[in-house]
Structure formats: C-alpha cells, structure tokens
Scaffold this motif. Structure first.
Motif, PDB file in Angstrom:
ATOM      1  N   LYS A 213       0.836  -1.213   0.000  1.00  0.00           N
ATOM      2  CA  LYS A 213       0.000   0.000   0.000  1.00  0.00           C
ATOM      3  C   LYS A 213       0.870   1.261   0.000  1.00  0.00           C
ATOM      4  N   ASN A 214       1.934   1.237   0.782  1.00  0.00           N
ATOM      5  CA  ASN A 214       2.798   2.421   0.895  1.00  0.00           C
ATOM      6  C   ASN A 214       3.573   2.719  -0.385  1.00  0.00           C
ATOM      7  N   THR A 215       3.737   1.728  -1.247  1.00  0.00           N
ATOM      8  CA  THR A 215       4.425   2.004  -2.511  1.00  0.00           C
ATOM      9  C   THR A 215       3.654   3.028  -3.338  1.00  0.00           C
ATOM     10  N   ALA A 216       2.340   3.131  -3.131  1.00  0.00           N
ATOM     11  CA  ALA A 216       1.540   4.114  -3.881  1.00  0.00           C
ATOM     12  C   ALA A 216       2.008   5.540  -3.564  1.00  0.00           C
ATOM     13  N   LYS A 217       2.250   5.830  -2.270  1.00  0.00           N
ATOM     14  CA  LYS A 217       2.762   7.155  -1.888  1.00  0.00           C
ATOM     15  C   LYS A 217       4.145   7.395  -2.468  1.00  0.00           C
ATOM     16  N   ALA A 218       4.975   6.387  -2.357  1.00  0.00           N
ATOM     17  CA  ALA A 218       6.339   6.509  -2.883  1.00  0.00           C
ATOM     18  C   ALA A 218       6.321   6.677  -4.397  1.00  0.00           C
ATOM     19  N   ALA A 219       5.411   5.988  -5.076  1.00  0.00           N
ATOM     20  CA  ALA A 219       5.323   6.083  -6.543  1.00  0.00           C
ATOM     21  C   ALA A 219       4.947   7.490  -6.980  1.00  0.00           C
ATOM     22  N   VAL A 220       4.092   8.149  -6.204  1.00  0.00           N
ATOM     23  CA  VAL A 220       3.721   9.533  -6.536  1.00  0.00           C
ATOM     24  C   VAL A 220       4.921  10.446  -6.345  1.00  0.00           C
ATOM     25  N   ARG A 221       5.664  10.241  -5.272  1.00  0.00           N
ATOM     26  CA  ARG A 221       6.833  11.087  -4.991  1.00  0.00           C
ATOM     27  C   ARG A 221       7.951  10.869  -6.009  1.00  0.00           C
ATOM     28  N   PHE A 222       8.218   9.622  -6.343  1.00  0.00           N
ATOM     29  CA  PHE A 222       9.347   9.300  -7.213  1.00  0.00           C
ATOM     30  C   PHE A 222       8.888   9.026  -8.646  1.00  0.00           C
ATOM     31  N   GLN A 223       8.344  10.048  -9.257  1.00  0.00           N
ATOM     32  CA  GLN A 223       7.963   9.938 -10.662  1.00  0.00           C
ATOM     33  C   GLN A 223       8.655  11.038 -11.460  1.00  0.00           C
ATOM     34  N   TRP A 224       8.738  10.818 -12.743  1.00  0.00           N
ATOM     35  CA  TRP A 224       9.523  11.697 -13.597  1.00  0.00           C
ATOM     36  C   TRP A 224       9.103  13.158 -13.506  1.00  0.00           C
ATOM     37  N   LYS A 225       7.805  13.443 -13.450  1.00  0.00           N
ATOM     38  CA  LYS A 225       7.398  14.862 -13.458  1.00  0.00           C
ATOM     39  C   LYS A 225       7.962  15.620 -12.255  1.00  0.00           C
ATOM     40  N   ASN A 226       8.137  14.953 -11.118  1.00  0.00           N
ATOM     41  CA  ASN A 226       8.752  15.605  -9.953  1.00  0.00           C
ATOM     42  C   ASN A 226      10.254  15.794 -10.147  1.00  0.00           C
ATOM     43  N   GLU A 227      10.900  14.759 -10.645  1.00  0.00           N
ATOM     44  CA  GLU A 227      12.340  14.837 -10.868  1.00  0.00           C
ATOM     45  C   GLU A 227      12.663  15.813 -12.001  1.00  0.00           C
ATOM     46  N   GLU A 228      11.821  15.828 -13.019  1.00  0.00           N
ATOM     47  CA  GLU A 228      12.006  16.741 -14.152  1.00  0.00           C
ATOM     48  C   GLU A 228      12.026  18.194 -13.680  1.00  0.00           C
ATOM     49  N   GLN A 229      11.119  18.531 -12.778  1.00  0.00           N
ATOM     50  CA  GLN A 229      11.045  19.908 -12.288  1.00  0.00           C
ATOM     51  C   GLN A 229      12.330  20.306 -11.566  1.00  0.00           C
ATOM     52  N   LYS A 230      12.919  19.376 -10.821  1.00  0.00           N
ATOM     53  CA  LYS A 230      14.186  19.669 -10.144  1.00  0.00           C
ATOM     54  C   LYS A 230      15.271  20.009 -11.164  1.00  0.00           C
ATOM     55  N   LEU A 231      15.341  19.236 -12.231  1.00  0.00           N
ATOM     56  CA  LEU A 231      16.330  19.496 -13.272  1.00  0.00           C
ATOM     57  C   LEU A 231      16.070  20.833 -13.951  1.00  0.00           C
ATOM     58  N   LEU A 232      14.818  21.118 -14.257  1.00  0.00           N
ATOM     59  CA  LEU A 232      14.479  22.395 -14.888  1.00  0.00           C
ATOM     60  C   LEU A 232      14.866  23.576 -13.991  1.00  0.00           C
ATOM     61  N   ASP A 233      14.623  23.431 -12.683  1.00  0.00           N
ATOM     62  CA  ASP A 233      15.010  24.483 -11.744  1.00  0.00           C
ATOM     63  C   ASP A 233      16.526  24.705 -11.739  1.00  0.00           C
ATOM     64  N   ILE A 234      17.283  23.625 -11.758  1.00  0.00           N
ATOM     65  CA  ILE A 234      18.743  23.730 -11.806  1.00  0.00           C
ATOM     66  C   ILE A 234      19.181  24.412 -13.094  1.00  0.00           C
ATOM     67  N   TYR A 235      18.612  23.983 -14.227  1.00  0.00           N
ATOM     68  CA  TYR A 235      18.957  24.583 -15.523  1.00  0.00           C
ATOM     69  C   TYR A 235      18.636  26.075 -15.551  1.00  0.00           C
ATOM     70  N   THR A 236      17.524  26.452 -14.940  1.00  0.00           N
ATOM     71  CA  THR A 236      17.135  27.871 -14.896  1.00  0.00           C
ATOM     72  C   THR A 236      18.147  28.681 -14.094  1.00  0.00           C
ATOM     73  N   LYS A 237      18.605  28.126 -12.980  1.00  0.00           N
ATOM     74  CA  LYS A 237      19.595  28.819 -12.144  1.00  0.00           C
ATOM     75  C   LYS A 237      20.923  28.981 -12.844  1.00  0.00           C
ATOM     76  N   ILE A 238      21.300  27.982 -13.643  1.00  0.00           N
ATOM     77  CA  ILE A 238      22.578  28.019 -14.364  1.00  0.00           C
ATOM     78  C   ILE A 238      22.542  29.003 -15.531  1.00  0.00           C
ATOM     79  N   ALA A 239      21.410  29.070 -16.186  1.00  0.00           N
ATOM     80  CA  ALA A 239      21.279  29.877 -17.412  1.00  0.00           C
ATOM     81  C   ALA A 239      21.388  31.348 -17.197  1.00  0.00           C
TER      82      ALA A 239
END
Length: 192
Positions: free
Chosen positions: A166-192
């Motif tokens: 059951k708890n994997t459902a919460k973890a699956a929401v947290r660890f999905q590409w759209k969340n990780e993608e935003q972190k990368l975009l934020d880093i790229y924005t800071k660098i640019a």
C-alpha cells in the motif's frame, strides 16, 4: 512472470531486476535462497555468458536449481508489468565504492512503480527510501545470514507485506519523472 517461469504456487516469488553482473549482490542472494526453502528467486535482466555461467555453477553448488531462474532481458516499457507479478523485489547492491554505497538504483524505483515490497541493501540512500516510505526491509548485503533473515521476515510477515505494498503508492507519486524533471528544470534555470 510466475506463469511464464512456472513458479509453484506455494513458493513466494522474489525478483531482482537489472544488469546481472558482479557487485550487484546476486551471488549472496542465491546463497540466502539455499537457507529459505519457501522462496523462488528470479533474476530478470541481461548478463554476459561468462557471468551467467558463474551463477549457474553457484546455483548447482547451493543446490537451488529448482528455485532460481533467469528471465529476460525485457523491453524497458515492460519491466513493471513483469515485476508486478512477483511478491517482492530485492536490490542487493554491494559496498565496493562510494558510488555504490550512496546509490539509489533504478531497480528500487521500478519495484515501487510495480507496487512491490522491497528488500534492499542497508546503505544510506536505499535505507532512506525504504524506511521513510515504509516499503520494506533492509539487510547487510555482505551477510548471507542477514539476507536470509530478511527474506524469511518478508515471507512470514503478511501484514507488513500488505502495508508495504500500500505504501508504494505514496512513494510512486513522490518518485515519478514529473517531480524529478522539475528539479532538473530548476537547476537549468539557475545556471542559465
């Protein structure tokens, strides 16, 4: 996976996913399987012929040929489908360098996406995911007795297995590409 391989219904199906190679801990999992007669172990992924032969030799030595199989490799987009038919996943990375010690391997998150309880090496990042989200147990990957104990505990503790799944459902929401993608975009924005 259970049907394709022909895993008997009375055995609990444990799966490893990813590259089947040295320092991934599969040798110690095979040794632990010899101590836990209720488990069937499937290694799903690619291996070189030479390494696979070394594992075949170990399987014969440990006399677990009727409870250990190789499967795959499978297409990336089919991994979760195959994994979801297992009872739990195992990520037994060995501590051979800092990169491995601090890793958070893809297989861990593939198990989460497939709603599988997890057994993982007791290293910092893997333990953090497993314990913070309460999705499984950790073990010392260098200690076959500890691995066998973790496997036995997972098999016998049906209540925890249900909670972990059951708890994997919460973890699956947290660890999905759209969340990780935003972190990368934020880093790229800071660098640019």
């Amino acid at each position: 996976l259970r049907k394709i391989i022909g895993v008997p219904d009375h055995l609990t199906l444990m799966v490893y996913s990813g590259s089947i190679t040295f320092n991934r801990g599969v040798e110690n999992i095979i040794r632990a399987v010899a101590k836990v007669p209720e488990v069937y172990f499937v290694m799903m992924g690619f291996s070189t012929d030479q390494f696979k032969q070394s594992l075949v030799d170990l399987i014969k030595e440990e006399q677990v040929g009727d409870r250990v199989s190789f499967f795959g490799p499978v297409a990336h987009n089919e991994v979760s489908t195959y994994l979801s038919s297992a009872d739990f996943g195992v990520a037994p990375i060995m501590n051979i360098c800092l990169s491995y010690y601090y890793c958070a391997p893809n297989k861990l998150f593939e198990f989460v996406q497939a709603s599988l309880p997890v057994l993982a090496s007791n290293f910092p990042e893997m333990s953090k995911v497993v314990n913070d989200y309460s999705i499984g147990f950790t073990f010392d990957p260098a200690d076959v007795t500890d691995i066998a104990a973790a496997i036995s505990k997972m098999i016998s503790d049906k209540e925890s297995q249900s909670v972990f799944r059951k708890n994997t459902a919460k973890a699956a929401v947290r660890f999905q590409w759209k969340n990780e993608e935003q972190k990368l975009l934020d880093i790229y924005t800071k660098i640019a």
